[in-house]
Write a protein that holds these residues in place. Structure first.
Motif, PDB file in Angstrom:
ATOM      1  N   UNK A  33      17.428  12.640 -25.970  1.00  0.00           N
ATOM      2  CA  UNK A  33      18.230  11.681 -26.609  1.00  0.00           C
ATOM      3  C   UNK A  33      18.566  11.812 -28.031  1.00  0.00           C
ATOM      4  N   UNK A  34      19.031  10.706 -28.524  1.00  0.00           N
ATOM      5  CA  UNK A  34      19.511  10.753 -29.876  1.00  0.00           C
ATOM      6  C   UNK A  34      18.736   9.830 -30.780  1.00  0.00           C
ATOM      7  N   UNK A  35      17.644   9.340 -30.351  1.00  0.00           N
ATOM      8  CA  UNK A  35      16.893   8.401 -31.175  1.00  0.00           C
ATOM      9  C   UNK A  35      16.278   9.078 -32.375  1.00  0.00           C
ATOM     10  N   UNK A  36      15.788  10.315 -32.143  1.00  0.00           N
ATOM     11  CA  UNK A  36      15.131  10.985 -33.242  1.00  0.00           C
ATOM     12  C   UNK A  36      15.809  12.293 -33.572  1.00  0.00           C
ATOM     13  N   UNK A  37      15.022  13.363 -33.719  1.00  0.00           N
ATOM     14  CA  UNK A  37      15.574  14.643 -34.144  1.00  0.00           C
ATOM     15  C   UNK A  37      16.711  15.089 -33.257  1.00  0.00           C
ATOM     16  N   UNK A  38      17.643  15.895 -33.805  1.00  0.00           N
ATOM     17  CA  UNK A  38      18.760  16.404 -33.019  1.00  0.00           C
ATOM     18  C   UNK A  38      18.273  17.209 -31.833  1.00  0.00           C
ATOM     19  N   UNK A  39      18.982  17.082 -30.737  1.00  0.00           N
ATOM     20  CA  UNK A  39      18.574  17.768 -29.513  1.00  0.00           C
ATOM     21  C   UNK A  39      19.740  18.549 -28.934  1.00  0.00           C
ATOM     22  N   UNK A  40      19.954  19.769 -29.351  1.00  0.00           N
ATOM     23  CA  UNK A  40      21.027  20.557 -28.758  1.00  0.00           C
ATOM     24  C   UNK A  40      20.627  20.974 -27.374  1.00  0.00           C
ATOM     25  N   UNK A  41      20.864  20.143 -26.374  1.00  0.00           N
ATOM     26  CA  UNK A  41      20.421  20.477 -25.033  1.00  0.00           C
ATOM     27  C   UNK A  41      21.597  20.945 -24.208  1.00  0.00           C
ATOM     28  N   UNK A  42      21.288  21.577 -23.114  1.00  0.00           N
ATOM     29  CA  UNK A  42      22.326  22.113 -22.258  1.00  0.00           C
ATOM     30  C   UNK A  42      22.586  21.179 -21.111  1.00  0.00           C
ATOM     31  N   UNK A  43      23.846  20.944 -20.846  1.00  0.00           N
ATOM     32  CA  UNK A  43      24.216  20.022 -19.798  1.00  0.00           C
ATOM     33  C   UNK A  43      24.330  20.690 -18.449  1.00  0.00           C
ATOM     34  N   UNK A 133      19.594  27.822  -2.678  1.00  0.00           N
ATOM     35  CA  UNK A 133      19.099  29.186  -2.457  1.00  0.00           C
ATOM     36  C   UNK A 133      19.845  30.161  -3.354  1.00  0.00           C
ATOM     37  N   UNK A 134      20.238  29.675  -4.511  1.00  0.00           N
ATOM     38  CA  UNK A 134      20.989  30.469  -5.463  1.00  0.00           C
ATOM     39  C   UNK A 134      20.142  30.760  -6.697  1.00  0.00           C
ATOM     40  N   UNK A 135      20.219  31.988  -7.184  1.00  0.00           N
ATOM     41  CA  UNK A 135      19.552  32.339  -8.441  1.00  0.00           C
ATOM     42  C   UNK A 135      20.599  32.910  -9.379  1.00  0.00           C
ATOM     43  N   UNK A 136      20.612  32.440 -10.631  1.00  0.00           N
ATOM     44  CA  UNK A 136      21.596  32.927 -11.579  1.00  0.00           C
ATOM     45  C   UNK A 136      20.973  33.153 -12.949  1.00  0.00           C
ATOM     46  N   UNK A 137      21.573  34.089 -13.685  1.00  0.00           N
ATOM     47  CA  UNK A 137      21.099  34.440 -15.022  1.00  0.00           C
ATOM     48  C   UNK A 137      22.285  34.426 -15.974  1.00  0.00           C
ATOM     49  N   UNK A 138      22.112  33.780 -17.126  1.00  0.00           N
ATOM     50  CA  UNK A 138      23.147  33.766 -18.156  1.00  0.00           C
ATOM     51  C   UNK A 138      22.903  34.940 -19.106  1.00  0.00           C
ATOM     52  N   UNK A 139      23.829  35.901 -19.121  1.00  0.00           N
ATOM     53  CA  UNK A 139      23.664  37.109 -19.923  1.00  0.00           C
ATOM     54  C   UNK A 139      24.127  36.945 -21.372  1.00  0.00           C
ATOM     55  N   UNK A 140      24.715  35.785 -21.690  1.00  0.00           N
ATOM     56  CA  UNK A 140      25.122  35.518 -23.066  1.00  0.00           C
ATOM     57  C   UNK A 140      24.016  34.711 -23.739  1.00  0.00           C
ATOM     58  N   UNK A 141      23.377  35.291 -24.691  1.00  0.00           N
ATOM     59  CA  UNK A 141      22.224  34.648 -25.327  1.00  0.00           C
ATOM     60  C   UNK A 141      22.665  33.427 -26.147  1.00  0.00           C
ATOM     61  N   UNK A 142      21.836  32.406 -26.121  1.00  0.00           N
ATOM     62  CA  UNK A 142      22.139  31.188 -26.873  1.00  0.00           C
ATOM     63  C   UNK A 142      21.450  31.209 -28.227  1.00  0.00           C
ATOM     64  N   UNK A 143      22.241  31.040 -29.275  1.00  0.00           N
ATOM     65  CA  UNK A 143      21.682  30.990 -30.621  1.00  0.00           C
ATOM     66  C   UNK A 143      21.157  29.599 -30.939  1.00  0.00           C
ATOM     67  N   UNK A 144      20.210  29.543 -31.794  1.00  0.00           N
ATOM     68  CA  UNK A 144      19.601  28.283 -32.196  1.00  0.00           C
ATOM     69  C   UNK A 144      20.655  27.358 -32.814  1.00  0.00           C
ATOM     70  N   UNK A 145      20.719  26.114 -32.316  1.00  0.00           N
ATOM     71  CA  UNK A 145      21.550  25.075 -32.910  1.00  0.00           C
ATOM     72  C   UNK A 145      23.038  25.175 -32.672  1.00  0.00           C
TER      73      UNK A 145
END
Length: 340
Positions: A33-43, A133-145
């Motif tokens: 959430x947004x109550x406290x520190x920023x949370x760059x989460x993935x949807x 029954x699906x497995x997936x990998x994201x090959x584009x690395x996520x940078x902090x923030x």
């Protein structure tokens, strides 16, 4: 948005890979959430031969068809990285278990309740997840923030539709379908900070896969859009919508009925599903999560969700749907997730 499943008994249609269940549930460890520190989460993160020699085909009753929109599953968390010297988003690992109530096959009006299990994580900026029954990998690395996250990577899945026990006697008389192995790619984009706060997310992705096992010998593709927002540091809500497109071979294998099948089942001969590539199903989903620990970024979280899907046009007109099943497809799930 949601994403959830696989490992502990592959729920829905396969035949023996016990311990690979699937949960198309809803919202686990959603970055909170947004109550406290920023949370760059993935949807987000994210529609049917034999397997390789030595691999036994899993039982249909324990394999969840990945046709179920993963967005109804678990909203993945994106833990905040508090280390300013870190280049990539923080590593995390999430696991969830629960139950899933779903149609016996895509188009069935008979239901079953299945155990389900979900696995997801990120290591050095690379994300991976299971859904059905699906497995997936994201090959584009996520940078902090970073606010905008691009995704691209490979997927592999098993499609077990109608490969196990079917209660309807007419559909059962058509015979079982073999488990299909599908491989493909997905690509997408997610942006954080859209409408309600700095922490809500909207995402779009497109996935496509090809049968490499010689079962339906065709392809599937699915564009999906989803939106999720933290209601507080404890609660998360997400919605999604998608459309599934199928190739000709897919329609012939799963929905057409030849004269021999008609004679055995009493259902009429049908060949329209395999005549042309078309949109075969749309889905709408909602998912939610509530953190028992008080923080969706860590600890235990209750998850739940529902998804409505409807088969379209030539697929809805197939006798296995129109006469022996239903075009309306509901899915419900719930469980408990843990993230660390």
């Amino acid at each position: 948005m949601p994403d959830l499943t696989i490992l502990v008994r592959m729920a829905h249609p396969l035949r023996s890979i016990p311990m690979l269940a699937t949960l198309a549930l809803a919202a686990v460890a959603p970055a909170a959430a947004a109550e406290e520190a920023p949370l760059p989460y993935e949807l987000t993160d994210g529609a049917d031969t034999g397997l390789a020699p030595g691999i036994e085909e899993p039982p249909a009753r324990y394999l969840q068809n990945n046709e179920l929109d993963e967005n109804i599953l678990l909203p993945p968390a994106r833990p905040q990285d508090d280390n300013p010297d870190r280049k990539w988003s923080r590593d995390y690992f999430a696991i969830a278990a629960g139950v899933l109530n779903t149609p016996q096959y895509n188009g069935s009006d008979d239901r079953r309740t299945l155990p389900a299990f979900y696995l997801r994580g990120r290591i050095s900026g690379f994300s991976f997840s299971t859904r059905g029954t699906n497995f997936q990998v994201d090959l584009i690395r996520q940078r902090r923030g970073q606010k905008t996250d691009f995704k691209f990577g490979p997927t592999i899945s098993l499609r077990g539709d109608r490969s196990g026990k079917v209660d309807d006697p007419q559909v059962a008389a058509l015979g079982k379908r073999k488990v299909a192995v599908e491989m493909g790619l997905y690509a997408g984009i997610t942006h954080t900070g859209v409408i309600t706060s700095e922490y809500d997310q909207i995402g779009f992705r497109l996935s496509a896969s090809k049968d490499i096992s010689g079962r339906h010998g065709s392809w599937t593709a699915s564009p999906t859009i989803d939106y999720g927002t933290p209601l507080s540091k404890r609660a998360y809500l997400g919605v999604s919508a998608s459309v599934n497109f199928y190739g000709k071979g897919f329609g012939r294998y799963y929905y057409d009925i030849d004269p021999a099948g008609s004679a055995a089942s009493g259902l009429p001969v049908y060949d329209a599903a395999g005549r042309k590539t078309t949109a075969g199903k749309y889905t709408l989903g909602i998912a939610g999560a509530y953190a028992l620990s008080g923080d969706l970024r860590k600890g235990f979280t209750l998850i739940g969700g529902a998804q409505y899907g409807r088969l379209l046009s030539r697929f809805a007109d197939s006798p296995i749907v129109k006469d022996a099943g239903s075009a309306d497809q509901w899915l419900f799930g719930g469980g408990l997730a843990y993230q660390f």
